[in-house]
Design an enzyme around this catalytic site. Structure first.
Site, PDB file in Angstrom:
ATOM      1  N   TRP A   1      -2.016  -8.079   2.453  1.00 36.35           N
ATOM      2  CA  TRP A   1      -2.297  -6.839   1.589  1.00 36.35           C
ATOM      3  C   TRP A   1      -3.358  -6.968   0.846  1.00 36.35           C
ATOM      4  O   TRP A   1      -3.483  -8.314   0.261  1.00 36.35           O
ATOM      5  CB  TRP A   1      -0.977  -7.107   0.915  1.00 36.35           C
TER       6      TRP A   1
ATOM      7  N   LYS B   1      11.342  -2.624  -3.009  1.00 34.84           N
ATOM      8  CA  LYS B   1      11.805  -1.832  -1.596  1.00 34.84           C
ATOM      9  C   LYS B   1      13.167  -2.110  -1.353  1.00 34.84           C
ATOM     10  O   LYS B   1      13.936  -0.987  -1.073  1.00 34.84           O
ATOM     11  CB  LYS B   1      10.973  -2.399  -0.606  1.00 34.84           C
TER      12      LYS B   1
ATOM     13  N   ASP C   1       5.162 -14.529  -0.137  1.00 29.50           N
ATOM     14  CA  ASP C   1       5.389 -13.220  -0.506  1.00 29.50           C
ATOM     15  C   ASP C   1       6.454 -12.580   0.205  1.00 29.50           C
ATOM     16  O   ASP C   1       6.595 -12.505   1.448  1.00 29.50           O
ATOM     17  CB  ASP C   1       4.044 -12.408  -0.245  1.00 29.50           C
TER      18      ASP C   1
ATOM     19  N   ALA D   1       8.029  -9.425  -0.147  1.00 25.79           N
ATOM     20  CA  ALA D   1       8.243  -8.148  -0.642  1.00 25.79           C
ATOM     21  C   ALA D   1       9.103  -7.217   0.155  1.00 25.79           C
ATOM     22  O   ALA D   1       9.423  -6.009  -0.398  1.00 25.79           O
ATOM     23  CB  ALA D   1       6.953  -7.507  -0.797  1.00 25.79           C
TER      24      ALA D   1
HETATM   25  C1  LIG Z   1       3.019  -7.816   0.798  1.00 21.52           C
HETATM   26  C2  LIG Z   1       3.329  -7.151  -0.430  1.00 21.52           C
HETATM   27  N1  LIG Z   1       3.374  -7.879  -1.586  1.00 21.52           N
HETATM   28  C3  LIG Z   1       4.067  -7.737  -2.847  1.00 21.52           C
HETATM   29  C4  LIG Z   1       4.110  -6.446  -3.016  1.00 21.52           C
HETATM   30  C5  LIG Z   1       4.447  -5.940  -4.572  1.00 21.52           C
HETATM   31  O1  LIG Z   1       5.358  -5.123  -4.696  1.00 21.52           O
HETATM   32  P1  LIG Z   1       5.791  -4.544  -6.251  1.00 21.52           P
HETATM   33  O2  LIG Z   1       4.823  -5.049  -7.143  1.00 21.52           O
HETATM   34  O3  LIG Z   1       5.833  -2.950  -6.112  1.00 21.52           O
HETATM   35  O4  LIG Z   1       7.050  -5.065  -6.491  1.00 21.52           O
HETATM   36  C6  LIG Z   1       3.792  -5.410  -2.244  1.00 21.52           C
HETATM   37  C7  LIG Z   1       3.940  -3.979  -2.234  1.00 21.52           C
HETATM   38  O5  LIG Z   1       3.659  -3.093  -1.587  1.00 21.52           O
HETATM   39  C8  LIG Z   1       3.472  -5.910  -0.751  1.00 21.52           C
HETATM   40  O6  LIG Z   1       3.218  -5.014   0.198  1.00 21.52           O
END
Ligand SMILES: Cc1ncc(COP(=O)(O)O)c(C=O)c1O
Length: 393
Positions: free
Chosen positions: A126, A242, A207, A209
């Site tokens: 990401w 999500k 991570d 997510a």
């Molecule tokens: C791999 C990954 N980590 C962390 C996040 C963070 O998500 P959020 O800050 O929207 O909860 C995302 C969001 O797209 C993600 O794809």
């Protein structure tokens, strides 16, 4: 003052969203931004969330501050969701502003402890991982991860690179549903990864997510749980964006598994201070909604059921796209789409092919070929498969 500022590069996803909005074609297809859409093309508020929010509005008697590290009941419920019934005495945790906030606070914690740590991220990852690592002043390096030939994990390359990680460094892993490739290690791969990490003395940052979007809540947490059982130090950044559909409410948690209860107490104090420095108190509405769902058996069952329907829909879209591409190309070149996990896959396409898909077919994906499968509709699939088969060599 401000004349010293340099312009920031445009975010490629947001730029693409603008271009998509401005495109007058009615059959355009958006595969860009990472949000789940249902069959009607909407990103729904989940039933359990609606119910919990109604109950919250009715029952809440104050909006006074919570604790600096957030609502303890939320942290406990999330720790239970991720770690199951493990002993929590060496776990510290703080509510954060979404999963991004969790990654940020986790990396700031690393910086406080070891400003010279290198953080190893998968290639690719990401894009915000590298950006945040550099923003907090740590060094970002990559390890081999994706095998573009097979659409799977280059496990031998990954293990070779992880074996060379230094003690005191940090290794960032996507706990499930790798973004942007959808390629996840299998159980045997995870076993090798964790055994390798145990020998290096590195601290792991997981991570999470997309918990629940791959094979199910427990299955998706399995690798993280094995890390907690095996490794002395693990940081976990969890997003509720999500899997609870709470994108804009910014609910997340950073959990830290320390070597023992005494260290966990020190970590807890540092996480609390980091929240204090960043925003004093984390946002509460989304977190409390999540806590109410997880601690009420009927709401939890409803949420888990809807999440499993969402997962089923993504997997059905994956299968349908893989089949349509097999029919149109007469090859198994795209079979990986059917076996990958989560919302994303990466289309093996050149920048020129991605441009032609956008300009000539109204199909929008970001420059590295990442496709948000969870944003598709079944009706889009024949046209999408035809366009990919026509454009991609
Ligand atoms: C791999 C990954 N980590 C962390 C996040 C963070 O998500 P959020 O800050 O929207 O909860 C995302 C969001 O797209 C993600 O794809």
């Amino acid at each position: 003052m401000f004349d010293r500022l340099k312009s920031q590069p445009e975010d490629p996803i947001l730029a693409m969203m603008e271009a998509f909005r401005a495109d007058p074609r009615t059959d355009k297809i958006d595969l860009g931004i990472g949000i789940y859409r249902d069959a009607a093309g909407t990103t729904p508020v989940m039933h359990a969330v609606k119910t919990a929010e109604r109950q919250l509005v009715e029952s809440q008697t104050t909006k006074s501050y919570t604790a600096l590290s957030g609502d303890p009941a939320f942290i406990k419920a999330m720790a239970g969701l991720v770690l199951g019934d493990r002993d929590m005495s060496r776990i510290a945790g703080a509510a954060t502003v979404g999963g991004t906030g969790a990654i940020r606070q986790g990396l700031d914690l690393v910086r406080l402890a070891r400003p010279d740590a290198r953080v190893h991220i998968p290639d690719p990852s990401w894009p915000n991982h590298r950006a945040i690592i550099q923003a907090v002043g740590l060094t970002c390096v990559t390890y081999r991860y994706f095998d573009a030939e097979t659409g799977g994990v280059d496990i031998d390359g990954m293990i070779a690179d992880l074996s060379a990680v230094r003690s005191g460094d940090v290794v960032l892993l996507h706990g499930c549903c790798h973004n942007p490739t959808g390629a996840d290690p299998n159980a045997a791969d995870w076993h090798r990864i964790i055994a390798t990490l145990a020998e290096t003395g590195a601290t792991v940052l997981v991570d999470l997510a997309y918990l629940g979007f791959g094979d199910g809540l427990d299955a998706d947490a399995e690798a993280t749980r094995q890390m907690i059982d095996t490794l002395p130090e693990v940081i976990i950044g969890v997003s509720c964006s999500k899997n609870f559909g709470l994108y804009r409410d910014r609910a997340g948690v950073v959990l830290v598994s320390a070597a023992d209860a005494d260290q966990a107490r020190v970590v807890q104090g540092n996480l609390t201070t980091l929240n204090r420095l960043a925003y004093s108190f984390p946002a509460d509405h989304g977190a409390r909604t999540v806590e109410m769902i997880l601690n009420d058996s009927a709401l939890r069952a409803d949420w888990s059921q809807q999440l499993s329907e969402m997962r089923g829909r993504i997997n059905a879209l994956r299968q349908a796209l893989a089949t349509a591409l097999r029919d149109r190309t007469g090859s198994d070149r795209y079979a990986f789409l059917g076996s990958q996990k989560g919302m994303f896959s990466r289309l093996p396409a050149s920048p020129d092919e991605i441009r032609i898909l956008r300009e000539e077919h109204g199909i929008y994906l970001i420059g590295d070929g990442r496709m948000n499968i969870a944003g598709l509709s079944q009706e889009d699939i024949p046209r999408l498969a035809q366009a990919i088969a026509t454009v991609c060599a």
